[in-house]
Design a protein around this motif. Structure first.
Motif, short mmCIF file in Angstrom:
data_model
loop_
_atom_site.label_atom_id
_atom_site.label_comp_id
_atom_site.label_asym_id
_atom_site.label_seq_id
_atom_site.Cartn_x
_atom_site.Cartn_y
_atom_site.Cartn_z
N ASP A 1 -11.39 0.21 -9.54
CA ASP A 1 -12.05 1.50 -9.36
C ASP A 1 -13.47 1.31 -8.81
O ASP A 1 -13.91 2.06 -7.93
N ILE A 2 -14.17 0.31 -9.33
CA ILE A 2 -15.53 0.01 -8.83
C ILE A 2 -15.46 -0.44 -7.38
O ILE A 2 -16.27 -0.03 -6.54
N LEU A 3 -14.49 -1.28 -7.08
CA LEU A 3 -14.31 -1.76 -5.72
C LEU A 3 -14.03 -0.61 -4.77
O LEU A 3 -14.58 -0.55 -3.66
N MET A 4 -13.20 0.33 -5.20
CA MET A 4 -12.89 1.48 -4.36
C MET A 4 -14.12 2.33 -4.11
O MET A 4 -14.32 2.84 -3.00
N HIS B 1 -6.24 3.68 -2.84
CA HIS B 1 -6.68 3.46 -4.22
C HIS B 1 -5.48 3.29 -5.15
O HIS B 1 -5.44 2.37 -5.99
N LYS B 2 -4.49 4.15 -5.02
CA LYS B 2 -3.32 4.07 -5.90
C LYS B 2 -2.51 2.81 -5.61
O LYS B 2 -1.96 2.18 -6.53
N TRP B 3 -2.45 2.40 -4.35
CA TRP B 3 -1.75 1.17 -4.01
C TRP B 3 -2.46 -0.04 -4.62
O TRP B 3 -1.81 -1.00 -5.06
N MET B 4 -3.78 -0.01 -4.66
CA MET B 4 -4.54 -1.10 -5.27
C MET B 4 -4.19 -1.25 -6.74
O MET B 4 -4.13 -2.36 -7.28
#
Length: 208
Positions: free
Chosen positions: A191-194, A102-105
């Motif tokens: 965030d939604i994608l995650m 998530h953080k890498w995204m």
């Protein structure tokens, strides 16, 4: 030749002799950082003299490292890609696998922000250096593949995630909005994608 002279000839280089190389590497990084900041604050047409001034070095030092503006753009782009790849082991060391992904995204959005700034000149650099695009793609796909595999293995995300599909989705949310506030929108969509990637628990979890 005397014995003393022979000893002097064979003497190994001192740490001071290697200092210029370290100074050169430091100056190169200062110039890359200054160029990135200049592109963001002034625009792609920021003068090379201004970049050198921001880095705290002379224009001659800049030209020794980067003989053309395109070389500066290429160096900034290469460093952005390298930072994405280098972030993977650091994130996995600090965070659970899904959170590291998530953080890498979000870091990917920062990368796209810089790439969008330098895009008009980046095409020239890619055309001149045939390996630039290939190497960049390999580093980015390798980074996201590692993170996805680790996240799947942890049981925190769905098993049917394809790293290439995820990368295309991230590019889409980052490039699909031409508005000035696109980065905030892209982060919300990330965030939604995650949330959609996370493994659902319960009887109806077909991907578990």
């Amino acid at each position: 030749m005397s014995g003393a002279d022979q000893i002097n000839v064979k003497r190994k280089p001192t740490p001071q002799a290697r200092k210029p190389r370290a100074d050169s590497a430091r100056n190169r990084q200062l110039l890359i950082d200054a160029a990135k900041a200049g592109f963001a604050e002034v625009g792609l047409n920021v003068s090379l003299e201004e970049i050198a001034r921001r880095a705290g070095v002379g224009i001659g030092t800049l030209y020794r490292h980067f003989p053309t503006r395109e070389a500066v753009v290429e160096a900034v782009y290469r460093r952005e890609v390298e930072q994405l790849a280098e972030a993977v082991p650091r994130l996995l060391e600090i965070w659970p696998a899904a959170e590291a992904l998530h953080k890498w995204m979000h870091l990917f959005v920062d990368y796209i922000a810089t790439k969008r700034l330098i895009a008009p000149s980046l095409g020239t650099a890619v055309a001149r250096t045939s390996t630039l695009h290939t190497t960049s793609v390999e580093l980015i796909t390798g980074a996201i593949s590692t993170l996805v595999k680790r996240a799947i293995a942890s049981g925190a995300v769905r098993k049917d995630i394809d790293p290439s599909d995820l990368l295309r989705a991230m590019v889409g949310v980052s490039y699909g909005n031409p508005d000035a506030g696109w980065q905030a929108s892209a982060r919300r969509l990330i965030d939604i994608l995650m949330d959609g990637l996370r493994r659902k628990t319960g009887a109806h979890d077909a991907t578990a």
